[in-house]
Design an enzyme around this catalytic site. Structure first.
Site, short mmCIF file in Angstrom:
data_model
loop_
_atom_site.label_atom_id
_atom_site.label_comp_id
_atom_site.label_asym_id
_atom_site.label_seq_id
_atom_site.Cartn_x
_atom_site.Cartn_y
_atom_site.Cartn_z
N LYS A 1 7.76 29.71 46.10
CA LYS A 1 7.26 29.03 44.90
C LYS A 1 7.85 27.62 44.87
CE LYS A 1 7.38 29.53 39.84
NZ LYS A 1 7.99 30.29 38.73
N GLY B 1 1.23 38.20 40.49
CA GLY B 1 2.27 38.28 39.46
C GLY B 1 2.63 36.91 38.94
N ARG C 1 -6.38 15.72 38.98
CA ARG C 1 -5.93 15.49 37.60
C ARG C 1 -6.30 16.62 36.66
NH1 ARG C 1 -7.06 8.97 36.78
NH2 ARG C 1 -5.72 8.29 38.50
N ASP D 1 3.68 38.22 29.58
CA ASP D 1 4.59 37.08 29.45
C ASP D 1 4.05 35.83 30.15
OD1 ASP D 1 6.88 35.57 28.85
OD2 ASP D 1 7.88 36.20 30.69
N LYS E 1 2.21 27.82 30.48
CA LYS E 1 3.32 27.24 31.21
C LYS E 1 3.11 27.43 32.70
CE LYS E 1 7.06 27.74 27.82
NZ LYS E 1 8.41 28.31 27.59
N ASN F 1 11.48 26.53 37.83
CA ASN F 1 10.51 26.04 36.85
C ASN F 1 10.87 24.67 36.27
OD1 ASN F 1 9.08 28.48 37.15
ND2 ASN F 1 10.34 29.47 35.58
N PHE G 1 -4.35 47.70 37.40
CA PHE G 1 -3.39 47.21 38.38
C PHE G 1 -2.06 47.95 38.28
CE2 PHE G 1 -5.91 43.17 38.48
CZ PHE G 1 -6.08 43.07 39.85
N GLU H 1 5.91 24.08 22.37
CA GLU H 1 7.29 24.53 22.20
C GLU H 1 8.10 23.59 21.31
OE1 GLU H 1 9.83 27.36 25.13
OE2 GLU H 1 9.12 25.48 25.96
N ARG I 1 7.84 28.51 19.06
CA ARG I 1 7.65 29.16 20.36
C ARG I 1 8.99 29.52 21.01
NH1 ARG I 1 3.25 27.43 25.08
NH2 ARG I 1 3.78 29.11 26.51
N ASN J 1 11.73 33.25 23.44
CA ASN J 1 12.82 33.20 24.42
C ASN J 1 14.01 34.05 24.00
OD1 ASN J 1 11.82 31.49 26.49
ND2 ASN J 1 12.02 29.75 25.09
N HIS K 1 16.41 35.26 26.55
CA HIS K 1 16.25 34.43 27.75
C HIS K 1 17.37 33.40 27.93
CE1 HIS K 1 12.34 36.27 27.58
NE2 HIS K 1 11.94 35.65 28.68
N HIS L 1 18.33 34.27 31.34
CA HIS L 1 17.97 33.37 32.43
C HIS L 1 19.21 32.96 33.23
CE1 HIS L 1 13.71 31.84 31.17
NE2 HIS L 1 13.68 32.96 31.87
N HIS M 1 13.74 39.88 36.56
CA HIS M 1 13.70 39.07 35.34
C HIS M 1 13.87 39.94 34.10
CE1 HIS M 1 12.30 36.07 32.42
NE2 HIS M 1 11.46 36.98 31.96
N ALA N 1 49.75 53.88 59.25
CA ALA N 1 48.70 52.91 59.61
C ALA N 1 49.29 51.63 60.19
CB ALA N 1 47.86 52.57 58.39
#
Length: 1549
Positions: free
Chosen positions: A82, A110, A126, A142, A148, A158, A175, A256, A260, A264, A267, A271, A283, A863
Site C-alpha cells: 500500500k 479489504g 484529477r 469502517d 477517506k 495513511n 463475502f 472531520e 466525526r 475514532n 483509535h 492506532h 487493526h 552446566a
C-alpha cells in the site's frame, strides 16, 4: 432483501446477502463509462471473486453498453504494497491503457485495496469515479464508508491521501462466509466500538448475540468457509447499524471538523498499538485494547462508571477480541512484543485529530453516549497512568479542620459476588444481582458458568444489574479449557461444580486451568475429598494444583464427606454450595483441626438460606454440617454488599491521614468478617470509629497511632492493611491467626516483610502471623519500588504507605487490583487527591554490558556456570558471587544439610528471598552464579524476568544433557534429586528459556584443545552479545558459505575446511532435520566448536525457496529470538514476512546484524520492476543493516539490469544476485557477502552457486582482480615460510597472485627492484630491513610507529604504507587459546627478552588490556631503552632482581622473546620461575598463558618449564608466525586465508 443507507444525501450504500447481480446491474445502469476497471489483489483473485465479477460485468456490458471495455489490474496483497510506488504503477497502467476522465474504477477487496484504489481514483485525471465492494467485515463497517483514501509512507500509515467519496458502497455479506474466523472477529471491534459511542440498544443486542455469533463463525466447513444462515439476520443488522451510524456522522461532518472524531473511539491509543504490533495484531484487535484503555481513562477522570468499562470489556471479550496487551492470545501472536509508553505517546502525537501538540481522545460518558460531541483534550500524565502498569504514588494530603468528610462506596464483595453467582447458577429461574463486583474474578466465574451452560447471563440498568437465569443445577461439558487466571475463589468453587457437569456433544470431561501462580496454589484437600466421594479428577501438571481434568457424569455421591479445612475455607464453601445436588444428603465433616476463616463458612451458610436451602450444624460432632438435597430457588433480587476487605483501604487511609471516611453499606450486620476491621483494629490503634448496622465511619487520630496485638483469623485478608498502618504506629504490632495468607496469590506474610523493609520498617514472620515495629522515619523505596507479586491486596496496601513518604514511590503491577477493585487508583487519585503518575521501567530491546549492571547466570547444575562465570568476570573485570554460597551463609549450614533437615519447599522460599536481596546488594559490577533450581519458584522467575525487563543480562548456560546426567549421577556434594535428572531438565527447560535473554550451549569437550576452543568461542559469543566487539559488516569483496546439512554432527571433520577463507558461515536452519530450539542451539554449538567465523542464521520459508512452513510465524519468531539469545552475528530476515513480525525482530536484534532478504524464484520481476523498489524501501524503513535480493536470470541481460539496480541503491550494503546458470555472472560481480558453496557440501543451497575459488578465477579473467607480485625481503630469507603461507592461500582461494623471496640486505635494492615494479602488491619485511625501509614509506601505522619497526609494506594510492603485524600475531595467538580480546581487571603481563620482538610484545599486551607489563632480560639496560621508547601508558616495569620479581603482582600472560637455540640465562630463569609459580596461583578467569616467539624447535626450554613444571598454557611460536602472516595476507588482499591450510603449509617440513 437489500438495505439502502443514505450518506451525504444519497442512497449510495447497499447492504445485503448474495447481491452480485444487483451490484452489477446498478453499476452498469447508473454509471455510464467507456472504461470499467476492476482492481483487486491476488488473494481475492485466488478465491474466484474477480472471475465472478468479470463474467457478470462482461455479460451486462455486452447487453447494455457494448461499446464499453472492461480492464482489470491485480496487485500484491498486504500493507507492504500500500505504497506510493504501487499507486504509481496502477496509474501508469491506466495511462498505458488510454483511460480517460470518464473511467469508472471498481475496487474489490479489504481496507488496503479500498484505501489505495480510492486514492488512485481521487488523483487520476484529477479525479474519476469509483465503487467500493468491500470483502471483509472491517472494510464494510469502517474503511469503505466516509471517503477517506490514502497510501502508507515509511513515516507512517495513511499520511498521504484525500477525501474522495465513492459512487457506491456494496456490502455483500456473502463475502463473509469465506472470511477467516480471526478476520471476522477483527471486524467486530469496529461494530462494538460504533455501538458503544452511539447506540446502546444495538450494544445490548450485540451482547445478547455474542455467544451464538462465536459458535457459528468458529464452525468451519472442509473448505474453511462457514454457514452464516443461523445468524444471517444478526450479521445484516450489525453491518447495517454500524454503517448507519458512520453514514450519519459523516453526513454531519464529512471533513472531520469535530463530530466525526467520535468514530475514532479506541483509535487514538489503538492506532499507536497497531503501529507497533502490526500486522501480527490486527487493526480491530488493537482498537479493542485501545477502546478499553480510553474507557479506563474516562473512568480515571471520573466521567465513566466502572460498570460501563466492565460491560465494554466483556462485550469485546465475548466476541473473541483482546481487551489488554496482556491477553495471552495477543501475547502469543505478537511474541510478547512490548509497547513502551514513550513510543505509544510519540505515535499518538502524530494523530491527525490532534490540535498541534495537544492530544485528543474520545471519552465515553456511558454506553451509547460520548462525553463531548468531539474528541476531548487529555494530558500526557493522565495517559501515562492508564497506559503503564506501574504507578508512581505521591504524597497523600493530610487532613485538617477544613477537610470535608469523604464517602467511598467500594465495589461489591468478591466473596459474596462469587457465592451469589454460583448459587444463582445452581438455582432455578432469574435472579437480579445488584452491586455485583465487576472484576477479573467474577468475570472468570461468569465466563465459566456461561461456557458450562449452567445459566444465561443478561444485563440491565446500563449494566449495573446482572440477571442470572439458572438452570437448576444442570451443566453441560465444553471442549474448551476453563481458564481462571489467578482467581483462587473461582477455581475452588468450580472444582466442585465441575463434578456436577454432564457429558455433552461427545465431550466427556472438562479442564480447569489458570495462570502460572494459580498452578502453584493448593487445591489438594478439596480434590481429595471429592475423589473420596466418587468424583474422577486428574492432575495435569503439579500434584495438588490446577490444571485438573474432571470426568463428567459422575456427580456427587453424597453421604459423609470429610474435608481438611485448615488451609482454606473456600474448600468448605465449595462443597457446601453444591451439596444439595448430591445423590444423597450430605454430612460435611471438617477434620484436622479448627477450620480456617469460620466467618466465610458462616457467610456461605447464610447465603444458601437466602436461596432456599438450610444447612443444619451438628449438635453432636464439632465442625460438622448436614445439607439436605434440594434445588435452590432464586430470589427475584439479591443485593451484594460492598467488599469489606476492599473497604479497609479507604478506612486505613483515614487512619493514616487524619481524614474522616464513611463506607455507607457495610456495618455490624455484615456477612463479612472484615467488617470488624474498623472496630477490632483501627479503634484500638487510636482511631475514632462509628459503626451502625449498615455503615462504618473512621476518623484518624490527631496524634500517633498505637501498636496492638490482634488475632485476625476472622478477617485474614485485612492483615495486609493492618500491617501498613502498623508500619507507622508507635511500638511493635503483633498479628496472628493468618497462616492461610501464605497460600494466597503469593506468600503474603513474606511479601509484607520483604516490602516493608524497603520502607525502613522492621518486620518478621511468626508461625501464624507477622510482627511489625513502627517507625516515624519512613524511607521511600529506591529503584523499582514495591513489588506486588501480582497480588491486588499487596498493591492496594502499599499504595497507602507510599502516600506517607516524602518522595514518590513506584508500585509495580498496578493492574492486579482489577481482581477486586478495578477503579482503586481512580479513587485514590480523584477522591483522596493523591498525586499519581505512570511509570515504565527502562526496557532494553536487548541487554548489553554498556553499563556496570551485574550479570546473572542460570542453568542446570554441572552446566559449567562456575567456569564460564569466571570467564565473564575476566572479560568485564566484574567480581564473582555464588548465590548458593550466599544462601549457605544466611542458613548457617550447607544447602544439602538444610534440605535434609527441612524440605525443598522451605529452601525455595529462602532462596527467593536471598536472590532478591542479592540482586540489590550486588546489582553493579558482579557476575552472579545461581543454583540450578533458581527457576523452580514463581517468585524467582518473576524476579529474573523483571531483571531482564530493566536491561539486565540473564545468561542461560546449558551443557549436553547426557553429559549432565552422567556428571550429576556421580556428584555427592549437593542434595540428590528426588526425580530423574532428565525429568528435572524437561520441567525446567521452558523456565530457563523464559527467564533468560541469552543462551550459550556448551558442547562436550574431549580434549584440552577442544576446551581451549570452547573458551575462545565463548569469548567470541560474549564479545558479540555485550557489544565489546561489534560485528563489522565487510565493505570489500567478501563471502559466506551456505551449509545444507540436516545435522552438522555429520560434518564435524570437514567444517573447518568448508568454512576456510569465508567471512561468515550460513546455518540454513530450514535444512536441519529438526527445528526444536534445543537441537538448533546444539547446531550453533557445533559450528562454534569447529570454526570461529561469524554465523549467519537463516530460516528460509517454502515461499522463498526453503523448507520452513510458510505460515508458522510463531515458530519462526521463536527461532529468530533464539538466534539473538545465542548471539549469532547475522540473521536473515525475509521481507515477505508480516511487517509487524519483521519490525519486532529488528527491534530485538541487539548487536546482531539484520540481512533483509527477498527471493524471486519464479522470475516474476525484472530488476526495473516496482516490486524491488518497494522491497528496498521496506528494508530501509525496517532499519536493516544489509539488503539481500535474489532474482532468477532468464537471460544474460538480467545481470546487467541487476548492476544498474545495484548502482542506484547504495544506501545500504547490498547483496544482489541472480540464480541459475545464466545468473552466475552476478555472483562474480557482487561485492559484499556473496553466498558461495563448497565441493564437500552435500548440495548447493541455490541454483548457479559457485565456490570462492570459481568466483575469484572468473573475476580475474574479467579483469576484476589484477595479478600482483608479493615478496618477502631481507637476509637470510631462503628458509622463509611466507611463500608457502601466501601461495597456499592463493591456490585455495583462486587468486592470481605470486609470492617470492627477494634476498638482500640493501633497502635501496628493495626499492628499485621490488617496490617500484609495476605489479608490486606488497612485501613482508624481515631482518635487517625492518628499520631501513621506513624511509620509503609515505605513512606508518600506529603499531609500526610505536614499535619502531616495519614488517609489512602495502602500496596504496596515497603512497607506501608501513605496518607491523607482529603484535597481531601475538594478540591473536593468545586469543585463540582462551585469552579475552579485552581483558578487564588486575591482569599483568611479562615480556622475557629485549630484542625487537619485545617491543611488539609490549604493544600486544597493552592492547589486550594488561594494566602493568613487566620485563626481564639478561641485559637490563636494553629494557630501560625499550621502556623509554614506548608510551608511558604501557606502565612498563623492569625487574632486575629476584626480590623485585617476588614482590611483583602476579602475571597471567608471558611473551618469550629470547633465542631458543641458546641456554637461558640463570638470573632470567630464576626470576621467570618465580613469576610463573605465582601467576599459576592467581585467578583471572582464564588459564595463564605463555607464548613463545621462536618457532624452532617445536618445544623450547621455556615452554617445557612453563607447561611441564608450572602447568601454564603454552603456545608454540609457529602459531605467532602464522597469525602474523595471516594478518599480512588480509592487508595485502583484503581476504582472510584458510587458517588451517596455511598453517599446515607453514609447519610442513
Amino acid at each position: 432483501m437489500t438495505t439502502k443507507i443514505s450518506i451525504l444525501g444519497k442512497e449510495s450504500i447497499f447492504v445485503g446477502h448474495h447481491i452480485q447481480d444487483e451490484i452489477v446491474d446498478t453499476i452498469v445502469s447508473t454509471c455510464a463509462s467507456s472504461t470499467y476497471v476492476l482492481i483487486t489483489d491476488t488473494n481475492i483473485e485466488r478465491c474466484g471473486h474477480l472471475a465472478t465479477y468479470r463474467t457478470k460485468l462482461l455479460t451486462a456490458l455486452a447487453a447494455s453498453r457494448p461499446e464499453s471495455r472492461l480492464l482489470e489490474y491485480v496487485v500484491s496483497p498486504g500493507e507492504a504494497n500500500k505504497t506510493r510506488a504501487t499507486k504509481a504503477a496502477i496509474e501508469d497502467y491506466l495511462l498505458d491503457q488510454g483511460c480517460t476522465r470518464d473511467t469508472l474504477i471498481v475496487a474489490i477487496g479489504g481496507g488496503i485495496i479500498g484505501d489505495m484504489i480510492g486514492f488512485v481514483a481521487a488523483t487520476f485525471m484529477r479525479g474519476v469515479r469509483f465503487v467500493q465492494i468491500p470483502t471483509t467485515l472491517l472494510a464494510m463497517v469502517d474503511s469503505s464508508v466516509g471517503g477517506k483514501t490514502a497510501v502508507d509512507t515509511p513515516v507512517g500509515k495513511n499520511f498521504i491521501g484525500a477525501f474522495w467519496q465513492p459512487e457506491y458502497i456494496f456490502a455483500d455479506t456473502a463475502f463473509l462466509e469465506t472470511l477467516p474466523e480471526r478476520e471476522f472477529i477483527n471486524g467486530m471491534a469496529e461494530v462494538v466500538k460504533t455501538a458503544a459511542i452511539w447506540n446502546e440498544a444495538e450494544f445490548t443486542r450485540l451482547e445478547a448475540y455474542a455467544a451464538q455469533f462465536r459458535a457459528v463463525v468458529s464452525t468451519r466447513r472442509a473448505d474453511g468457509s462457514t454457514d452464516l444462515s443461523a445468524i444471517r439476520e444478526h450479521i445484516l443488522t450489525l453491518v447495517a447499524e454500524s454503517i448507519r451510524v458512520k453514514a450519519e456522522v459523516v453526513t454531519l461532518d464529512e471533513r472531520e471538523g469535530g463530530l466525526r472524531n467520535l468514530l475514532n473511539f479506541g483509535h487514538s491509543i489503538g492506532h499507536a498499538y497497531e503501529a507497533i504490533l502490526t500486522p501480527q495484531a490486527l487493526h480491530g484487535e488493537c482498537v479493542a485494547v485501545g477502546a478499553i484503555k480510553e474507557a479506563e481513562l474516562a473512568r480515571y477522570l471520573g466521567i465513566l462508571s466502572p460498570v460501563a468499562v466492565s460491560r465494554l470489556s466483556k462485550c469485546f471479550s465475548a466476541y473473541g477480541l483482546p481487551v489488554s496487551l496482556a491477553d495471552k492470545v495477543l501475547v502469543q501472536r505478537t511474541g510478547g512484543r512490548k509497547c513502551p509508553v514513550d513510543i505509544v505517546l510519540q505515535k499518538m502525537a502524530v494523530d491527525k485529530k490532534n490540535d498541534g501538540s495537544r492530544k485528543k481522545v474520545v471519552l465515553l460518558k456511558a454506553i451509547g453516549e460520548c462525553y463531548e460531541p468531539r474528541a476531548s483534550y487529555v494530558d500526557d500524565c493522565d495517559l501515562r497512568v492508564v497506559l503503564t502498569d506501574e504507578t508512581v504514588v505521591g504524597k497523600a494530603p493530610q487532613a485538617d479542620a477544613s477537610t470535608a468528610p469523604l464517602t467511598v462506596v467500594p465495589p461489591g464483595s468478591k466473596s459474596i459476588s462469587n457465592r451469589a453467582l454460583i448459587l444463582a447458577a445452581l438455582g432455578r429461574g432469574p435472579c437480579k444481582l445488584q452491586n455485583l463486583l465487576h472484576s477479573d474474578d467474577t468475570e472468570h466465574m461468569l465466563n465459566a458458568v456461561a461456557a458450562l451452560r449452567g445459566a444465561s447471563i443478561a444485563w440491565e440498568n446500563h449494566g449495573e444489574t446482572v440477571v442470572v437465569t439458572g438452570n437448576g443445577g444442570e451443566f453441560a461439558a465444553t471442549a474448551d479449557d476453563l481458564y481462571l487466571g489467578n482467581a483462587g475463589t473461582a477455581s475452588r468453587f468450580l472444582s466442585t461444580v465441575a463434578c456436577l457437569v454432564e457429558p455433552h456433544g461427545g465431550v466427556s470431561s472438562i479442564v480447569l486451568t489458570g495462570n502460572a501462580r494459580m498452578q502453584e496454589r493448593p487445591n489438594g484437600p478439596l480434590v481429595d475429598a471429592l475423589r473420596a466421594n466418587g468424583s474422577e479428577i486428574e492432575y495435569l501438571n503439579r500434584e495438588g494444583s490446577l490444571p485438573v481434568r474432571v470426568t463428567c457424569g459422575r456427580g456427587l455421591a453424597g453421604g459423609r464427606i470429610e474435608l481438611a479445612a485448615t488451609i482454606s475455607s473456600q474448600y468448605v464453601s465449595s462443597i457446601l454450595m453444591c451439596a444439595p445436588y448430591a445423590k444423597q444428603p450430605v454430612t460435611l465433616a471438617l477434620v484436622g483441626g479448627k477450620p480456617i476463616s469460620q466467618l466465610y463458612v458462616d457467610m456461605t451458610i447464610a447465603m444458601m438460606a437466602d436461596f432456599g436451602v438450610h444447612v443444619i450444624k451438628s449438635t453432636t460432632e464439632e465442625y460438622t454440617y448436614h445439607i439436605p438435597q434440594g434445588v435452590y430457588t432464586n430470589p427475584a433480587e439479591y443485593v451484594i454488599e460492598s467488599d469489606a476487605s476492599s473497604a479497609t483501604y479507604p478506612l486505613a487511609l483515614a487512619a493514616l491521614t487524619g481524614a474522616t471516611v464513611t463506607i455507607p453499606n457495610i456495618g455490624s450486620r455484615s456477612l463479612q468478617g472484615d467488617a470488624r476491621f474498623a472496630t477490632d483494629v483501627l479503634a484500638p490503634m487510636g482511631c475514632h470509629v462509628v459503626q451502625t448496622e449498615v455503615s462504618t465511619t473512621v476518623t484518624g487520630p490527631k496524634g500517633t497511632l498505637k501498636a496492638i496485638t490482634v488475632d485476625m483469623e476472622p478477617m485474614t485478608d485485612a492483615f495486609l492493611t493492618a500491617s501498613v498502618v502498623a508500619a507507622v504506629a508507635e511500638g511493635t504490632t503483633t498479628i496472628t491467626g493468618i497462616a492461610n495468607q501464605r497460600v494466597k496469590e503469593c506468600n503474603r506474610i513474606l511479601a509484607m516483610v520483604t516490602e516493608l523493609a524497603k520502607f525502613g520498617v522492621a518486620a518478621n514472620e511468626l508461625p501464624d502471623g507477622i510482627q511489625i515495629t513502627g517507625t516515624r522515619s519512613l524511607v521511600a523505596p529506591s529503584g523499582r519500588g514495591v513489588h506486588t507479586y501480582d497480588d491486588h491486596r499487596v498493591a492496594m496496601s502499599f499504595s497507602l504507605l507510599a502516600g506517607l513518604c516524602t518522595a514518590p514511590v513506584t508500585i509495580q503491577e498496578r493492574s492486579c487490583t482489577g481482581k477486586t477493585w478495578p477503579g482503586w487508583w481512580d479513587t485514590l487519585h480523584t477522591t483522596f487527591g493523591v498525586p499519581l503518575d505512570g511509570h515504565e521501567p527502562a526496557v532494553a530491546a536487548i541487554a548489553t554490558t554498556t553499563t556496570s549492571k551485574s550479570i546473572v547466570v542460570i542453568g542446570m547444575r554441572a552446566a559449567g556456570k562456575s567456569t564460564l562465570s569466571h570467564w565473564i568476570s575476566s572479560n568485564l573485570g566484574f567480581k564473582l558471587v555464588d548465590l548458593d554460597r550466599e544462601l549457605e551463609q544466611e542458613l548457617g549450614t550447607e544447602i544439602r544439610l538444610f534440605i535434609k533437615q527441612n524440605s525443598w519447599e522451605e529452601f525455595r522460599v529462602l532462596e527467593a528471598a536471598c536472590a532478591e536481596k542479592s540482586l540489590v546488594k550486588y546489582g553493579e559490577g558482579y557476575v552472579i552464579s545461581t543454583g540450578g533450581g533458581i527457576v523452580e519458584g514463581e517468585a524467582n522467575r518473576a524476579l529474573l524476568k523483571q531483571y531482564m525487563a530493566t536491561g539486565g543480562i540473564v545468561l542461560h548456560l546449558h551443557r549436553d544433557i547426557d553429559a549432565t546426567v552422567t556428571f550429576l549421577s556421580q556428584d555427592k556434594t549437593r542434595p540428590a534429586y528426588i526425580e530423574e535428572i532428565r525429568e528435572v531438565w524437561e520441567r525446567r527447560e521452558q523456565w530457563y528459556h523464559d527467564c533468560s535473554n541469552y543462551f550459550f550451549y556448551s558442547p562436550h569437550c574431549d580434549s584440552q584443545s577442544e576446551f581451549k576452543q570452547l573458551h575462545s568461542s565463548f569469548n567470541n559469543f560474549w564479545d558479540t552479545i555485550s557489544g565489546l566487539k561489534p560485528v563489522q559488516v565487510p565493505t570489500g569483496r567478501s563471502t559466506f558459505v551456505c551449509l545444507t546439512y540436516a545435522d552438522l554432527a555429520d560434518a564435524t571433520e570437514t567444517l573447518a575446511e568448508i568454512t576456510a577463507g569465508v567471512d561468515a558461515v550460513e546455518l540454513r536452519v530450514d535444512h536441519l532435520k529438526s527445528f526444536v530450539p534445543h537441537f538448533v542451539a546444539g547446531q550453533i554449538a557445533l559450528l562454534r566448536k569447529y570454526t570461529s567465523v561469524p554465523i549467519l542464521f537463516t530460516v528460509r520459508t517454502k515461499a522463498q525457496g526453503g523448507f520452513f512452513p510458510d505460515s508458522d510465524y510463531e515458530a519462526l519468531e521463536a527461532l529468530y529470538r533464539l538466534a539473538f539469545k545465542l548471539g549469532v552475528e547475522y540473521l536473515d530476515l525475509e521481507l515477505s514476512l508480516p511487517e509487524g513480525l519483521a519490525a519486532s525482530i529488528v527491534a530485538a536484534s541487539g548487536f546482531t546484524k539484520i540481512i533483509s532478504s527477498h527471493h524471486d524464484f519464479g522470475a516474476k520481476y525484472r530488476w526495473d520492476n516496482v516490486e524491488w523498489e518497494n522491497r528496498y524501501n521496506q528494508a530501509t524503513g525496517l532499519g536493516a543493516d544489509i539488503v539481500k535480493f535474489v532474482g532468477m536470470a532468464t537471460a544474460f541481460s538480467d545481470n546487467t539490469d541487476l548492476e544498474i539496480f545495484r548502482t542506484a541503491h547504495a544506501a545500504l550494503p547490498l547483496i544482489a544476485i541472480n540464480m541459475g546458470e545464466l545468473g552466475k555472472m552476478s555472483r562474480v560481480l557482487n561485492t559484499v557477502l556473496t553466498p558461495v558453496t563448497h565441493a564437500k557440501l552435500p548440495s548447493a543451497s541455490a541454483p548457479g552457486q559457485l565456490t570462492i575459488r570459481e568466483i575469484n578465477q572468473i573475476y580475474t579473467q574479467l579483469g576484476g582482480i589484477s595479478p600482483k607480485h608479493f615478496f618477502v625481503v631481507g637476509e637470510p630469507v631462503q628458509h622463509s615460510r611466507s611463500p608457502a603461507l601466501h601461495g597456499t592461500g592463493y591456490e585455495i582461494l583462486g587468486l592470481p597472485h605470486t609470492f617470492d623471496r627477494f634476498e638482500t640486505a640493501d633497502a635501496a635494492l628493495v626499492k628499485s627492484e621490488v617496490i617500484d615494479s609495476s605489479a608490486f602488491g606488497g612485501a613482508a619485511v624481515t631482518i635487517p630491513l625492518k628499520l631501513d625501509v621506513m624511509k620509503y614509506c609515505a605513512s606508518l601505522s600506529d603499531a609500526a610507529t610505536v614499535i619502531g619497526a616495519v614488517n609489512t609494506l602495502i602500496p596504496t594510492d596515497e603512497g607506501l604504507v608501513g605496518d607491523n603485524t607482529d603484535w597481531i600475531g601475538i594478540t591473536n595467538s593468545f586469543i585463540a587459546h582462551g585469552v579475552p580480546q579485552s581483558i578487564s581487571g588486575s591482569v599483568c603481563g611479562l615480556v622475557v627478552g629485549g630484542g625487537g620482538t619485545a617491543r611488539a610484545a609490549a604493544y600486544a599486551l597493552h592492547h589486550l588490556g594488561c594494566e602493568k607489563i613487566y620485563m626481564v632480560n639478561r641485559t637490563a639496560s636494553k629494557l630501560y631503552e625499550i621502556r623509554a621508547a614506548l608510551p608511558a601508558k604501557f606502565n612498563i616495569e623492569v625487574l632486575e632482581t629476584l626480590e623485585q620479581a617476588e614482590a611483583a603482582s602476579p602475571v597471567s600472560l608471558v611473551m618469550s622473546c629470547v633465542p631458543a637455540d641458546k641456554p637461558i640465562d640463570t638470573a632470567v630463569l630464576t626470576k621467570l620461575e618465580a613469576l610463573l609459580y605465582r601467576g599459576k596461583q592467581h585467578q583471572t578467569g582464564f588459564e595463564p598463558a605463555l607464548l613463545e616467539a621462536a618457532y624452532k624447535p617445536k618445544v623450547t626450554p621455556i615452554m617445557e618449564i612453563a607447561g611441564g613444571k608450572y602447568g601454564w598454557n603454552v603456545i608454540p611460536g609457529r602459531e605467532m608466525l602464522v597469525n602474523q602472516g595471516v594478518a599480512q595476507f588480509e592487508l595485502f588482499t583484503g581476504v582472510r586465508p584458510p587458517y588451517q591450510a596455511v598453517f599446515d603449509a607453514v609447519v610442513r617440513d
